[in-house]
Design a protein around this motif. Structure first.
Motif, PDB file in Angstrom:
ATOM      1  N   ASN A  40      -1.136  -0.600   9.874  1.00  0.00           N
ATOM      2  CA  ASN A  40      -0.712  -1.897   9.359  1.00  0.00           C
ATOM      3  C   ASN A  40       0.279  -1.690   8.217  1.00  0.00           C
ATOM      4  OD1 ASN A  40      -1.202  -4.429   7.501  1.00  0.00           O
ATOM      5  ND2 ASN A  40      -1.935  -4.981   9.530  1.00  0.00           N
ATOM      6  N   ILE A  41       1.170  -2.658   8.006  1.00  0.00           N
ATOM      7  CA  ILE A  41       2.189  -2.516   6.963  1.00  0.00           C
ATOM      8  C   ILE A  41       1.752  -3.094   5.624  1.00  0.00           C
ATOM      9  CG2 ILE A  41       4.109  -2.523   8.606  1.00  0.00           C
ATOM     10  CD1 ILE A  41       4.605  -5.489   7.692  1.00  0.00           C
ATOM     11  N   GLY A  42       0.525  -3.595   5.534  1.00  0.00           N
ATOM     12  CA  GLY A  42       0.071  -4.255   4.317  1.00  0.00           C
ATOM     13  C   GLY A  42      -0.355  -3.289   3.219  1.00  0.00           C
ATOM     14  N   ALA A  43      -0.779  -3.876   2.085  1.00  0.00           N
ATOM     15  CA  ALA A  43      -1.122  -3.079   0.909  1.00  0.00           C
ATOM     16  C   ALA A  43      -2.341  -2.187   1.136  1.00  0.00           C
ATOM     17  CB  ALA A  43      -1.361  -4.010  -0.279  1.00  0.00           C
ATOM     18  N   THR A  44      -3.314  -2.664   1.908  1.00  0.00           N
ATOM     19  CA  THR A  44      -4.528  -1.869   2.121  1.00  0.00           C
ATOM     20  C   THR A  44      -4.222  -0.562   2.836  1.00  0.00           C
ATOM     21  OG1 THR A  44      -5.894  -3.858   2.227  1.00  0.00           O
ATOM     22  CG2 THR A  44      -6.832  -1.844   3.148  1.00  0.00           C
ATOM     23  N   ASN A  45      -3.488  -0.652   3.930  1.00  0.00           N
ATOM     24  CA  ASN A  45      -3.158   0.577   4.659  1.00  0.00           C
ATOM     25  C   ASN A  45      -2.178   1.435   3.866  1.00  0.00           C
ATOM     26  OD1 ASN A  45      -3.644   2.123   7.093  1.00  0.00           O
ATOM     27  ND2 ASN A  45      -1.486   1.782   7.561  1.00  0.00           N
ATOM     28  N   THR A  46      -1.299   0.798   3.102  1.00  0.00           N
ATOM     29  CA  THR A  46      -0.392   1.557   2.240  1.00  0.00           C
ATOM     30  C   THR A  46      -1.187   2.367   1.231  1.00  0.00           C
ATOM     31  OG1 THR A  46       1.344  -0.125   2.476  1.00  0.00           O
ATOM     32  CG2 THR A  46       1.537   1.392   0.623  1.00  0.00           C
ATOM     33  N   TYR A  47      -2.267   1.777   0.707  1.00  0.00           N
ATOM     34  CA  TYR A  47      -3.130   2.514  -0.222  1.00  0.00           C
ATOM     35  C   TYR A  47      -3.778   3.698   0.482  1.00  0.00           C
ATOM     36  CZ  TYR A  47      -7.077   3.785  -3.113  1.00  0.00           C
ATOM     37  OH  TYR A  47      -7.979   4.497  -3.844  1.00  0.00           O
ATOM     38  N   ARG A  48      -4.285   3.480   1.698  1.00  0.00           N
ATOM     39  CA  ARG A  48      -4.923   4.574   2.436  1.00  0.00           C
ATOM     40  C   ARG A  48      -3.963   5.742   2.632  1.00  0.00           C
ATOM     41  NH1 ARG A  48      -6.506   0.447   6.302  1.00  0.00           N
ATOM     42  NH2 ARG A  48      -8.655  -0.211   5.939  1.00  0.00           N
ATOM     43  N   VAL A  49      -2.729   5.405   2.963  1.00  0.00           N
ATOM     44  CA  VAL A  49      -1.765   6.423   3.377  1.00  0.00           C
ATOM     45  C   VAL A  49      -1.047   7.068   2.189  1.00  0.00           C
ATOM     46  CG1 VAL A  49       0.323   6.829   4.738  1.00  0.00           C
ATOM     47  CG2 VAL A  49      -1.423   5.262   5.592  1.00  0.00           C
ATOM     48  N   ILE A  50      -0.639   6.244   1.215  1.00  0.00           N
ATOM     49  CA  ILE A  50       0.183   6.766   0.108  1.00  0.00           C
ATOM     50  C   ILE A  50      -0.544   6.730  -1.228  1.00  0.00           C
ATOM     51  CG2 ILE A  50       2.367   6.525  -1.128  1.00  0.00           C
ATOM     52  CD1 ILE A  50       3.508   5.165   1.381  1.00  0.00           C
ATOM     53  N   GLY A  51      -1.291   5.654  -1.471  1.00  0.00           N
ATOM     54  CA  GLY A  51      -1.979   5.537  -2.746  1.00  0.00           C
ATOM     55  C   GLY A  51      -1.588   4.283  -3.504  1.00  0.00           C
ATOM     56  N   LEU A  52      -2.178   4.115  -4.681  1.00  0.00           N
ATOM     57  CA  LEU A  52      -1.980   2.906  -5.478  1.00  0.00           C
ATOM     58  C   LEU A  52      -0.532   2.749  -5.931  1.00  0.00           C
ATOM     59  CD1 LEU A  52      -3.549   0.504  -6.678  1.00  0.00           C
ATOM     60  CD2 LEU A  52      -3.869   1.872  -8.751  1.00  0.00           C
ATOM     61  N   LYS A  53       0.149   3.872  -6.148  1.00  0.00           N
ATOM     62  CA  LYS A  53       1.538   3.826  -6.629  1.00  0.00           C
ATOM     63  C   LYS A  53       2.441   3.087  -5.649  1.00  0.00           C
ATOM     64  CE  LYS A  53       2.146   8.440  -4.665  1.00  0.00           C
ATOM     65  NZ  LYS A  53       2.372   9.865  -4.958  1.00  0.00           N
ATOM     66  N   ALA A  54       2.086   3.074  -4.379  1.00  0.00           N
ATOM     67  CA  ALA A  54       2.858   2.322  -3.388  1.00  0.00           C
ATOM     68  C   ALA A  54       2.174   1.010  -3.040  1.00  0.00           C
ATOM     69  CB  ALA A  54       3.038   3.158  -2.116  1.00  0.00           C
ATOM     70  N   ALA A  55       0.845   1.018  -3.007  1.00  0.00           N
ATOM     71  CA  ALA A  55       0.106  -0.172  -2.586  1.00  0.00           C
ATOM     72  C   ALA A  55       0.296  -1.342  -3.544  1.00  0.00           C
ATOM     73  CB  ALA A  55      -1.384   0.159  -2.455  1.00  0.00           C
ATOM     74  N   LEU A  56       0.323  -1.064  -4.850  1.00  0.00           N
ATOM     75  CA  LEU A  56       0.460  -2.143  -5.832  1.00  0.00           C
ATOM     76  C   LEU A  56       1.795  -2.881  -5.692  1.00  0.00           C
ATOM     77  CD1 LEU A  56      -0.779  -3.713  -8.133  1.00  0.00           C
ATOM     78  CD2 LEU A  56       0.089  -1.988  -9.732  1.00  0.00           C
ATOM     79  N   PRO A  57       2.938  -2.166  -5.639  1.00  0.00           N
ATOM     80  CA  PRO A  57       4.194  -2.901  -5.431  1.00  0.00           C
ATOM     81  C   PRO A  57       4.261  -3.616  -4.086  1.00  0.00           C
ATOM     82  CG  PRO A  57       4.593  -0.516  -5.466  1.00  0.00           C
ATOM     83  CD  PRO A  57       3.197  -0.740  -5.945  1.00  0.00           C
ATOM     84  N   VAL A  58       3.644  -3.039  -3.053  1.00  0.00           N
ATOM     85  CA  VAL A  58       3.618  -3.723  -1.746  1.00  0.00           C
ATOM     86  C   VAL A  58       2.829  -5.022  -1.874  1.00  0.00           C
ATOM     87  CG1 VAL A  58       2.720  -3.620   0.613  1.00  0.00           C
ATOM     88  CG2 VAL A  58       3.912  -1.646  -0.354  1.00  0.00           C
ATOM     89  N   PHE A  59       1.676  -4.953  -2.535  1.00  0.00           N
ATOM     90  CA  PHE A  59       0.840  -6.143  -2.740  1.00  0.00           C
ATOM     91  C   PHE A  59       1.617  -7.215  -3.506  1.00  0.00           C
ATOM     92  CE2 PHE A  59      -2.159  -8.684  -5.166  1.00  0.00           C
ATOM     93  CZ  PHE A  59      -3.089  -9.041  -4.199  1.00  0.00           C
ATOM     94  N   LEU A  60       2.272  -6.825  -4.581  1.00  0.00           N
ATOM     95  CA  LEU A  60       3.021  -7.786  -5.397  1.00  0.00           C
ATOM     96  C   LEU A  60       4.181  -8.393  -4.612  1.00  0.00           C
ATOM     97  CD1 LEU A  60       3.083  -5.874  -8.815  1.00  0.00           C
ATOM     98  CD2 LEU A  60       1.728  -7.889  -8.221  1.00  0.00           C
ATOM     99  N   CYS A  61       4.903  -7.566  -3.883  1.00  0.00           N
ATOM    100  CA  CYS A  61       6.030  -8.072  -3.085  1.00  0.00           C
ATOM    101  C   CYS A  61       5.551  -9.043  -2.009  1.00  0.00           C
ATOM    102  CB  CYS A  61       6.791  -6.913  -2.444  1.00  0.00           C
ATOM    103  SG  CYS A  61       7.791  -5.956  -3.595  1.00  0.00           S
ATOM    104  N   ASP A  62       4.452  -8.690  -1.337  1.00  0.00           N
ATOM    105  CA  ASP A  62       3.925  -9.569  -0.290  1.00  0.00           C
ATOM    106  C   ASP A  62       3.445 -10.895  -0.873  1.00  0.00           C
ATOM    107  OD1 ASP A  62       4.528  -7.750   1.661  1.00  0.00           O
ATOM    108  OD2 ASP A  62       2.479  -7.018   1.937  1.00  0.00           O
ATOM    109  N   ALA A  63       2.815 -10.846  -2.051  1.00  0.00           N
ATOM    110  CA  ALA A  63       2.373 -12.083  -2.699  1.00  0.00           C
ATOM    111  C   ALA A  63       3.564 -12.929  -3.123  1.00  0.00           C
ATOM    112  CB  ALA A  63       1.495 -11.751  -3.904  1.00  0.00           C
ATOM    113  N   LEU A  64       4.594 -12.285  -3.644  1.00  0.00           N
ATOM    114  CA  LEU A  64       5.802 -13.017  -4.062  1.00  0.00           C
ATOM    115  C   LEU A  64       6.472 -13.710  -2.884  1.00  0.00           C
ATOM    116  CD1 LEU A  64       7.366 -10.551  -6.651  1.00  0.00           C
ATOM    117  CD2 LEU A  64       6.552 -12.875  -7.103  1.00  0.00           C
ATOM    118  N   LYS A  65       6.395 -13.107  -1.705  1.00  0.00           N
ATOM    119  CA  LYS A  65       6.963 -13.740  -0.510  1.00  0.00           C
ATOM    120  C   LYS A  65       6.292 -15.084  -0.251  1.00  0.00           C
ATOM    121  CE  LYS A  65       6.213 -10.499   2.517  1.00  0.00           C
ATOM    122  NZ  LYS A  65       6.268  -9.640   3.721  1.00  0.00           N
ATOM    123  N   GLY A  66       4.970 -15.113  -0.370  1.00  0.00           N
ATOM    124  CA  GLY A  66       4.235 -16.353  -0.153  1.00  0.00           C
ATOM    125  C   GLY A  66       4.576 -17.402  -1.183  1.00  0.00           C
TER     126      GLY A  66
END
Length: 198
Positions: A40-66
């Motif tokens: 999945n391209i979301g923050a949860t899977n990004t955290y699994r694969v890369i870590g918080l350093k990538a998951a946090l900006p993904v989460f923020l960007c996805d929230a900003l889209k909404g």
């Protein structure tokens, strides 16, 4: 109909379609998160694969889209604010840039909720956080928090437009988590833990 409503509606969908997880993963970490974990391209899977350093900006960007989807149509009233939010969520879930595939819509939905009702967003986020902390199951937290949104909208005195949005958004999230629900019932749902890439 004001032609700008159509323009803003299309923009809301296109902004929602921006695949933050894919862009951030590939650009800054040379990793396509679709190749690992839940794919999945979301923050949860990004955290699994890369870590918080990538998951946090993904989460923020996805929230900003909404939130952007709501703000784009905010001058036209509650019905159109909701429309903008839903279109942003649709863009995230069925991105035109990914062949109409995408994420689960949780972070984007949270962004919509923050723009519509910050109090409800805060309560739902806290419920999500407590469930995830104790179970390590993001999907379970997301499903329960989403289901609570229309109830919270009603009891905090929000308009029936917002209550209706909450019900629709909850259905949206639950449907997108259908496979997760089956895995939860079978006891083999992926937990929010780092994985080792091949």
């Amino acid at each position: 109909m004001d032609i700008m409503i159509i323009v803003y509606a299309v923009l809301a969908y296109l902004i929602g379609s921006i695949p933050s997880g894919l862009i951030i993963g590939k650009t800054f970490f040379n990793t396509d998160v679709r190749q690992y974990g839940s794919k999945n391209i979301g923050a949860t899977n990004t955290y699994r694969v890369i870590g918080l350093k990538a998951a946090l900006p993904v989460f923020l960007c996805d929230a900003l889209k909404g939130a952007a989807g709501v703000v784009l149509l905010s001058s036209y009233g509650p019905m159109y604010m909701i429309l903008g939010g839903i279109l942003a969520m649709m863009g995230h879930n069925w991105s035109i840039f990914l062949g109409f595939k995408g994420g689960r819509g949780v972070a984007t939905g949270l962004g919509v909720l923050i723009a519509l009702s910050p109090l409800v967003a805060l309560i739902a986020f806290l419920v999500w956080g407590v469930i995830v902390y104790f179970t390590k199951l993001v999907s379970l937290g997301s499903i329960i928090a989403a289901a609570l949104v229309p109830i919270l909208m009603y009891f905090t005195g929000e308009s029936y437009w917002f209550v209706g949005f909450g019900a629709l958004a909850a259905l949206f999230v639950i449907v997108r988590h259908w496979d997760n629900i089956k895995r939860l019932l079978a006891g083999n749902e992926l937990k929010v833990e780092r994985i080792k890439k091949d």
